[in-house]
Design a protein around this motif. Sequence first.
Motif, PDB file in Angstrom:
ATOM      1  N   ALA A   1       6.378   5.333 -10.850  1.00  0.00           N
ATOM      2  CA  ALA A   1       5.481   6.143 -11.161  1.00  0.00           C
ATOM      3  C   ALA A   1       4.686   7.369 -10.423  1.00  0.00           C
ATOM      4  O   ALA A   1       4.653   8.340 -10.726  1.00  0.00           O
ATOM      5  CB  ALA A   1       4.301   5.089 -11.973  1.00  0.00           C
ATOM      6  N   PHE A   2       4.631   6.631  -9.166  1.00  0.00           N
ATOM      7  CA  PHE A   2       3.902   7.584  -8.245  1.00  0.00           C
ATOM      8  C   PHE A   2       5.131   8.590  -7.678  1.00  0.00           C
ATOM      9  O   PHE A   2       4.554   9.806  -7.640  1.00  0.00           O
ATOM     10  CB  PHE A   2       3.533   6.898  -6.993  1.00  0.00           C
ATOM     11  N   GLY A   3       6.424   8.229  -7.602  1.00  0.00           N
ATOM     12  CA  GLY A   3       7.140   9.277  -7.356  1.00  0.00           C
ATOM     13  C   GLY A   3       7.394  10.359  -8.233  1.00  0.00           C
ATOM     14  O   GLY A   3       7.709  11.439  -8.191  1.00  0.00           O
ATOM     15  N   ALA A   4       7.201   9.923  -9.719  1.00  0.00           N
ATOM     16  CA  ALA A   4       7.316  11.074 -10.779  1.00  0.00           C
ATOM     17  C   ALA A   4       6.285  11.935 -10.582  1.00  0.00           C
ATOM     18  O   ALA A   4       6.405  13.011 -10.983  1.00  0.00           O
ATOM     19  CB  ALA A   4       7.312  10.258 -12.114  1.00  0.00           C
ATOM     20  N   ALA A   5       5.049  11.392 -10.224  1.00  0.00           N
ATOM     21  CA  ALA A   5       3.984  12.025 -10.444  1.00  0.00           C
ATOM     22  C   ALA A   5       3.638  13.064  -9.054  1.00  0.00           C
ATOM     23  O   ALA A   5       3.289  14.457  -9.138  1.00  0.00           O
ATOM     24  CB  ALA A   5       2.826  11.354 -10.437  1.00  0.00           C
ATOM     25  N   LEU A   6       4.019  12.639  -7.975  1.00  0.00           N
ATOM     26  CA  LEU A   6       3.962  13.118  -6.735  1.00  0.00           C
ATOM     27  C   LEU A   6       5.172  13.856  -5.870  1.00  0.00           C
ATOM     28  O   LEU A   6       5.182  14.669  -4.906  1.00  0.00           O
ATOM     29  CB  LEU A   6       3.119  12.485  -5.630  1.00  0.00           C
ATOM     30  N   GLY A   7       6.483  13.475  -6.449  1.00  0.00           N
ATOM     31  CA  GLY A   7       7.725  13.686  -5.691  1.00  0.00           C
ATOM     32  C   GLY A   7       8.167  12.569  -4.928  1.00  0.00           C
ATOM     33  O   GLY A   7       7.241  12.179  -4.090  1.00  0.00           O
ATOM     34  N   ASP A   8       9.222  12.057  -5.143  1.00  0.00           N
ATOM     35  CA  ASP A   8       9.693  10.873  -4.572  1.00  0.00           C
ATOM     36  C   ASP A   8       9.697  11.333  -2.914  1.00  0.00           C
ATOM     37  O   ASP A   8       9.462  10.399  -2.063  1.00  0.00           O
ATOM     38  CB  ASP A   8      11.070  10.545  -4.755  1.00  0.00           C
ATOM     39  N   GLU A   9       9.892  12.431  -2.396  1.00  0.00           N
ATOM     40  CA  GLU A   9       9.748  12.832  -1.081  1.00  0.00           C
ATOM     41  C   GLU A   9       8.611  12.610  -0.377  1.00  0.00           C
ATOM     42  O   GLU A   9       8.323  12.464   0.751  1.00  0.00           O
ATOM     43  CB  GLU A   9      10.447  14.294  -0.821  1.00  0.00           C
TER      44      GLU A   9
ATOM     45  N   MET B   1       0.911  -1.111  -0.135  1.00  0.00           N
ATOM     46  CA  MET B   1      -0.129  -0.013   0.252  1.00  0.00           C
ATOM     47  C   MET B   1       0.861   1.295   0.037  1.00  0.00           C
ATOM     48  O   MET B   1       1.764   1.444   0.688  1.00  0.00           O
ATOM     49  CB  MET B   1      -0.847  -0.009   1.134  1.00  0.00           C
ATOM     50  N   TYR B   2       0.626   2.206  -0.878  1.00  0.00           N
ATOM     51  CA  TYR B   2       1.438   3.468  -0.961  1.00  0.00           C
ATOM     52  C   TYR B   2       0.674   4.285  -0.324  1.00  0.00           C
ATOM     53  O   TYR B   2      -0.433   4.403  -0.049  1.00  0.00           O
ATOM     54  CB  TYR B   2       1.655   3.852  -2.579  1.00  0.00           C
ATOM     55  N   TYR B   3       1.281   5.337   0.223  1.00  0.00           N
ATOM     56  CA  TYR B   3       0.900   6.519   1.101  1.00  0.00           C
ATOM     57  C   TYR B   3       1.415   7.606   0.443  1.00  0.00           C
ATOM     58  O   TYR B   3       2.680   7.786   0.394  1.00  0.00           O
ATOM     59  CB  TYR B   3       0.958   6.366   2.504  1.00  0.00           C
ATOM     60  N   ASN B   4       0.792   8.837   0.499  1.00  0.00           N
ATOM     61  CA  ASN B   4       1.262  10.271   0.088  1.00  0.00           C
ATOM     62  C   ASN B   4       1.246  11.140   1.414  1.00  0.00           C
ATOM     63  O   ASN B   4       0.408  11.429   2.164  1.00  0.00           O
ATOM     64  CB  ASN B   4       0.078  10.764  -0.527  1.00  0.00           C
TER      65      ASN B   4
END
Length: 433
Positions: free
Chosen positions: A287-295, A153-156
């Motif tokens: 893909a999520f890092g590219a969209a939201l920023g790896d940090e 599960m990924y989280y923002n």
Amino acid sequence: MTTESNFATLRQGLQLGCAALVLAAAGLAAPAWAQDTTSIKVLNWQPGGPEYWIALVEAFEAENPDITVELETVPFDRYPEVQGPYITTRSGPDVMQNNSGLELYDRRSAYIELPPETLAAGKNLITYAGGCLNFDTTQPCYGLPFGYQGNVMYYNKAVLTQAGLNAESPPTTWEEMDAACEAVKAIGKTCLAHGMTGVFPAYWNFPEIARNFLTEDDMRAVLAGDLPWTDPKMTSILEAMASIGERGWINSNSPSISMLPDGADIFASGNAAFASTIIADAVNWQAFGAALGDENVGAMRWPVLVADAPLANSFSGTESAVFGVSSWTNKQDAALKFVEFIAGTENGNLLTSLGGGIALNNNVDPSLIPESQALAQIQEIIKTPTLHAGILLSGQEADALARGWQEVTLGRLSVPDWAARMQVALEESPGKN
């Protein structure tokens, strides 16, 4: 006696040969018509993305100049409807991609059994059992993998912070997830970005809940078709899946959309705190890092539902998609070379550096592993693997699981009736009977 036509053919051959010699003398490659080449078609859903696949094909063709590759790339959620007619008519691609496990077993008539010399290409793989009957490499194998796959599960972190939550300490239990979801909804965001159509529920959600109720022996019973869906363990899984909608964790349109791309897009747009997807290939940490920023992107296990369940804190892991040779191809040698290349070190390096994947090849250069906090978290999570319950389901069960979840969430079906449907699907599954 030589005819005029024979002379014409001879002259043409001499002209082509001379042209090739002239090009060679000039340091140029001979054109395709001057070489004997075999073209193979590869049916795939492009795991790892276009850049990786361009590099993969270029590397394979450079190593095998007598073979050219034509890709037929199909979106993942439409793959079965495209592959199905090929299997029915026994025509089409020379190499085909499939998920490991029962999805491949159900379709094994469409593949040749890989010969020992091709399986030898898997000697440097951590495992390739998911392409073999009963996950046993001593039994017939129909495909070789190239990477590791499984669920997280990924989280923002930005959304969690905005909701007043600790972004460095995401929820670990369902009770904590309930509290987090209430906080996220209070700021007008979706808690868990979600989609229920297609096979995604079977592969991405069901395994993470099943680990709370099943042992590994139970999972092997699921594979064999010996654990009925009316068993309390199985109905408990369905009840927990149903409760996700009841708890209000997910977006209201979840029953009508697919997780890929729709559900994943909700998360990638910054409008959700969590998304349940996979560790590699598509909609992954990269893909999520590219969209939201790896940090801003973190990776975690699904929160635990049953605290003392022996597999609750394990990782549902499996080989990622496997590639096999179609049983109807007349280009078997060239197709086998492609399958062997898929499993090799060079492709493992490409997957690691370009595709956001976790290669199964033991000889991959570790310096190629990208720097990412989410990837580092994943590397820790995968250290405690267990069986992936999703790939133990037949196609009939996967379809009934998704359709039933939609109807239950919409209030049109009860969980007992859903379990009854699942049992019918099990009994209609050729791979389990």
